[in-house]
Design a protein around this motif. Structure first.
Motif, PDB file in Angstrom:
ATOM      1  N   LEU A 329       3.322   3.824  -6.530  1.00 34.57           N
ATOM      2  CA  LEU A 329       3.255   5.078  -5.790  1.00 34.57           C
ATOM      3  C   LEU A 329       2.193   4.971  -4.715  1.00 34.57           C
ATOM      4  O   LEU A 329       1.232   4.209  -4.832  1.00 34.57           O
ATOM      5  CB  LEU A 329       2.962   6.251  -6.722  1.00 34.57           C
ATOM      6  N   GLN A 330       2.399   5.733  -3.651  1.00 35.38           N
ATOM      7  CA  GLN A 330       1.443   5.712  -2.555  1.00 35.38           C
ATOM      8  C   GLN A 330       0.184   6.452  -2.973  1.00 35.38           C
ATOM      9  O   GLN A 330       0.225   7.439  -3.706  1.00 35.38           O
ATOM     10  CB  GLN A 330       2.034   6.374  -1.315  1.00 35.38           C
ATOM     11  N   HIS A 331      -0.940   5.965  -2.468  1.00 34.90           N
ATOM     12  CA  HIS A 331      -2.216   6.562  -2.834  1.00 34.90           C
ATOM     13  C   HIS A 331      -3.176   6.332  -1.687  1.00 34.90           C
ATOM     14  O   HIS A 331      -3.246   5.235  -1.129  1.00 34.90           O
ATOM     15  CB  HIS A 331      -2.753   5.905  -4.107  1.00 34.90           C
ATOM     16  N   ARG A 332      -3.912   7.373  -1.284  1.00 33.96           N
ATOM     17  CA  ARG A 332      -4.907   7.228  -0.234  1.00 33.96           C
ATOM     18  C   ARG A 332      -6.299   7.278  -0.844  1.00 33.96           C
ATOM     19  O   ARG A 332      -6.639   8.199  -1.575  1.00 33.96           O
ATOM     20  CB  ARG A 332      -4.783   8.339   0.812  1.00 33.96           C
ATOM     21  N   TYR A 333      -7.099   6.263  -0.516  1.00 36.81           N
ATOM     22  CA  TYR A 333      -8.482   6.249  -0.979  1.00 36.81           C
ATOM     23  C   TYR A 333      -9.360   6.977   0.029  1.00 36.81           C
ATOM     24  O   TYR A 333      -9.121   6.916   1.229  1.00 36.81           O
ATOM     25  CB  TYR A 333      -8.963   4.802  -1.178  1.00 36.81           C
ATOM     26  N   HIS A 334     -10.381   7.649  -0.469  1.00 36.25           N
ATOM     27  CA  HIS A 334     -11.182   8.518   0.375  1.00 36.25           C
ATOM     28  C   HIS A 334     -12.494   7.878   0.807  1.00 36.25           C
ATOM     29  O   HIS A 334     -13.341   8.557   1.363  1.00 36.25           O
ATOM     30  CB  HIS A 334     -11.466   9.824  -0.360  1.00 36.25           C
ATOM     31  N   PHE A 335     -12.663   6.603   0.568  1.00 30.34           N
ATOM     32  CA  PHE A 335     -13.886   5.936   0.975  1.00 30.34           C
ATOM     33  C   PHE A 335     -13.565   4.874   2.012  1.00 30.34           C
ATOM     34  O   PHE A 335     -12.506   4.273   2.004  1.00 30.34           O
ATOM     35  CB  PHE A 335     -14.594   5.303  -0.229  1.00 30.34           C
ATOM     36  N   ARG A 344      -7.149   1.621   3.423  1.00 28.55           N
ATOM     37  CA  ARG A 344      -7.304   2.417   2.221  1.00 28.55           C
ATOM     38  C   ARG A 344      -6.016   3.158   1.879  1.00 28.55           C
ATOM     39  O   ARG A 344      -5.912   3.721   0.812  1.00 28.55           O
ATOM     40  CB  ARG A 344      -8.457   3.419   2.388  1.00 28.55           C
ATOM     41  N   GLU A 345      -5.072   3.189   2.815  1.00 24.13           N
ATOM     42  CA  GLU A 345      -3.748   3.708   2.488  1.00 24.13           C
ATOM     43  C   GLU A 345      -3.017   2.587   1.766  1.00 24.13           C
ATOM     44  O   GLU A 345      -2.722   1.542   2.345  1.00 24.13           O
ATOM     45  CB  GLU A 345      -2.998   4.087   3.763  1.00 24.13           C
ATOM     46  N   ALA A 346      -2.756   2.754   0.502  1.00 24.29           N
ATOM     47  CA  ALA A 346      -2.284   1.634  -0.307  1.00 24.29           C
ATOM     48  C   ALA A 346      -1.251   2.089  -1.324  1.00 24.29           C
ATOM     49  O   ALA A 346      -1.073   3.270  -1.570  1.00 24.29           O
ATOM     50  CB  ALA A 346      -3.465   0.988  -1.036  1.00 24.29           C
ATOM     51  N   THR A 347      -0.579   1.102  -1.891  1.00 24.98           N
ATOM     52  CA  THR A 347       0.291   1.361  -3.024  1.00 24.98           C
ATOM     53  C   THR A 347      -0.492   1.154  -4.301  1.00 24.98           C
ATOM     54  O   THR A 347      -1.140   0.124  -4.489  1.00 24.98           O
ATOM     55  CB  THR A 347       1.508   0.414  -3.007  1.00 24.98           C
ATOM     56  N   GLU A 348      -0.459   2.155  -5.152  1.00 19.04           N
ATOM     57  CA  GLU A 348      -1.117   2.058  -6.451  1.00 19.04           C
ATOM     58  C   GLU A 348      -0.082   1.635  -7.475  1.00 19.04           C
ATOM     59  O   GLU A 348       1.010   2.197  -7.540  1.00 19.04           O
ATOM     60  CB  GLU A 348      -1.707   3.416  -6.845  1.00 19.04           C
ATOM     61  N   TYR A 349      -0.403   0.609  -8.240  1.00 17.21           N
ATOM     62  CA  TYR A 349       0.499   0.101  -9.262  1.00 17.21           C
ATOM     63  C   TYR A 349      -0.015   0.481 -10.647  1.00 17.21           C
ATOM     64  O   TYR A 349      -1.222   0.452 -10.907  1.00 17.21           O
ATOM     65  CB  TYR A 349       0.625  -1.412  -9.184  1.00 17.21           C
ATOM     66  N   VAL A 350       0.904   0.819 -11.530  1.00 13.40           N
ATOM     67  CA  VAL A 350       0.593   0.961 -12.944  1.00 13.40           C
ATOM     68  C   VAL A 350       1.480  -0.027 -13.683  1.00 13.40           C
ATOM     69  O   VAL A 350       2.715   0.101 -13.661  1.00 13.40           O
ATOM     70  CB  VAL A 350       0.842   2.394 -13.446  1.00 13.40           C
ATOM     71  N   LEU A 351       0.882  -1.031 -14.283  1.00 17.70           N
ATOM     72  CA  LEU A 351       1.602  -2.057 -15.017  1.00 17.70           C
ATOM     73  C   LEU A 351       1.501  -1.772 -16.514  1.00 17.70           C
ATOM     74  O   LEU A 351       0.407  -1.463 -17.006  1.00 17.70           O
ATOM     75  CB  LEU A 351       1.055  -3.449 -14.718  1.00 17.70           C
ATOM     76  N   ILE A 352       2.630  -1.847 -17.225  1.00 15.40           N
ATOM     77  CA  ILE A 352       2.672  -1.555 -18.648  1.00 15.40           C
ATOM     78  C   ILE A 352       3.157  -2.782 -19.389  1.00 15.40           C
ATOM     79  O   ILE A 352       4.304  -3.235 -19.204  1.00 15.40           O
ATOM     80  CB  ILE A 352       3.603  -0.361 -18.953  1.00 15.40           C
ATOM     81  N   ALA A 353       2.278  -3.342 -20.210  1.00  9.70           N
ATOM     82  CA  ALA A 353       2.591  -4.577 -20.940  1.00  9.70           C
ATOM     83  C   ALA A 353       2.458  -4.329 -22.431  1.00  9.70           C
ATOM     84  O   ALA A 353       1.363  -4.415 -23.004  1.00  9.70           O
ATOM     85  CB  ALA A 353       1.657  -5.701 -20.498  1.00  9.70           C
ATOM     86  N   PRO A 354       3.578  -3.993 -23.131  1.00  9.34           N
ATOM     87  CA  PRO A 354       3.524  -3.730 -24.571  1.00  9.34           C
ATOM     88  C   PRO A 354       3.112  -4.959 -25.374  1.00  9.34           C
ATOM     89  O   PRO A 354       3.327  -6.086 -24.955  1.00  9.34           O
ATOM     90  CB  PRO A 354       4.964  -3.297 -24.899  1.00  9.34           C
TER      91      PRO A 354
END
Length: 354
Positions: A329-335, A344-354
């Motif tokens: 998902l897209q995510h903007r960092y404020h720093f 700082r405009e980036a894609t944020e990844y959430v990886l799920i490894a059971p």
């Protein structure tokens, strides 16, 4: 990318509503905006115990507690540990109006003046600095969770009073006209105590420790990893940005002698960590993945960092035996205020490894 792409997911309302009570601290890499996604991921992963060894602002530990997990939080800085003690470890203690009034208005009990002397003319007005010294003279007489709450409120007040919440420059270079930048610190403190009091709720037993992530005991169902992102052309040094909050969280107990008096801001020295350099972070992450291979690993990471997400997926596949699932998902960092801050405009990844 060969692994399954998961859609953005709906969220359990009650846990998210509780998590959104957590006081908001402007913090590099904070996951406030990712709470809906993380809440659904944690719900689907399940389990009863969770480890958050890069606690940071503390909001994800708090979300996990709201979802019924028994949470162990950890951070290599002291002030994030204090925040999680105030809102996660603490189950029912709140500061009374009389206790708040005593700290905010009661005056200095022991004549301490370290902040007023050391930071004269820096960051805060003389009145605000006198308040910080005075407040600590009274907080020092508190114990347990009430002490944690008071320190958490003091840290939050200082962060909200300082432009952008970071202590890399003095003065009001980043004054955007907000009233909060000019409100007296003792008034900030009173409001911040209320915010922390409102966040207290009773859940499963939680713990919080100071230390490196790799030192954490690998014995939980779920491990949430949000390591410092190593950008290609910058640094991820949290102490450089938040050293005043770090010192304030224990009244410079561990750093009075090491204050760098030859620097304009009187900062604390950098604390080396393997996650602080693009040259060492890949090996550090590999060691973490191996250490926590017996748990379900949920990893947050950004596209503006090294190593790449493809490298991370391969590393997790090597440890787990199968490719992780991934949400992006897209995510903007404020720093970032320099000319390269657009990255700082980036894609944020959430990886799920059971």
């Amino acid at each position: 990318m060969s692994s399954q792409q998961l859609p953005l997911l709906e969220v359990p309302v009650t846990a998210l509503a509780q998590a959104q009570r957590y006081p908001r601290l402007r913090y590099m890499g904070s996951k406030y905006r990712l709470l809906p996604t993380l809440a659904k991921v944690f719900e689907e992963v399940g389990g009863s115990t969770a480890l958050d060894p890069f606690a940071g602002s503390g909001v994800v530990s708090y979300l996990l507690k709201a979802q019924g997990f028994e949470v162990t939080s950890r951070d290599y800085l002291n002030f994030p540990v204090t925040l999680t003690k105030a809102a996660c470890v603490n189950q029912r203690q709140r500061l009374s109006k009389d206790e708040v009034r005593s700290i905010a208005e009661g005056g200095n009990l022991d004549g301490r003046d370290f902040i007023s002397r050391t930071y004269r003319g820096r960051f805060f007005t003389p009145e605000d600095q006198l308040f910080l010294d005075s407040a600590w003279s009274r907080i020092d007489r508190l114990q347990g969770e009430k002490r944690d709450l008071a320190i958490a409120a003091l840290v939050l007040a200082a962060a909200r009073k300082q432009p952008r919440g970071v202590f890399t420059v003095t003065g009001l270079r980043y004054d955007d006209g907000r009233d909060s930048l000019h409100k007296p610190l003792n008034e900030h403190f009173v409001g911040c105590v209320q915010a922390w009091n409102d966040a207290v709720f009773e859940g499963q037993r939680c713990q919080s420790f100071r230390g490196e992530a790799v030192e954490a005991t690998p014995s939980t169902d779920l491990v949430y990893l949000d390591p410092p992102y190593a950008p290609p052309n910058d640094d991820n040094d949290y102490l450089k940005r938040y050293w005043f909050l770090e010192g304030l969280s224990d009244y410079w107990e561990h750093g009075t002698a090491s204050v760098m008096h030859d620097t304009l801001t009187r900062k604390l020295p950098k604390r080396p960590t393997a996650f602080g350099s693009k040259r060492t972070i890949e090996a550090a992450l590999a060691a973490l993945f191996e250490r926590f291979s017996g748990s379900t690993i949920v990893l947050s990471y950004g596209s503006n960092a090294v190593p790449s997400v493809d490298t991370l997926m391969a590393m997790l596949r090597d440890v787990k035996g199968s490719a992780p699932e991934i949400i992006d998902l897209q995510h903007r960092y404020h720093f970032g205020t320099h000319r390269n801050a657009a990255r700082r405009e980036a894609t944020e990844y959430v990886l799920i490894a059971p």
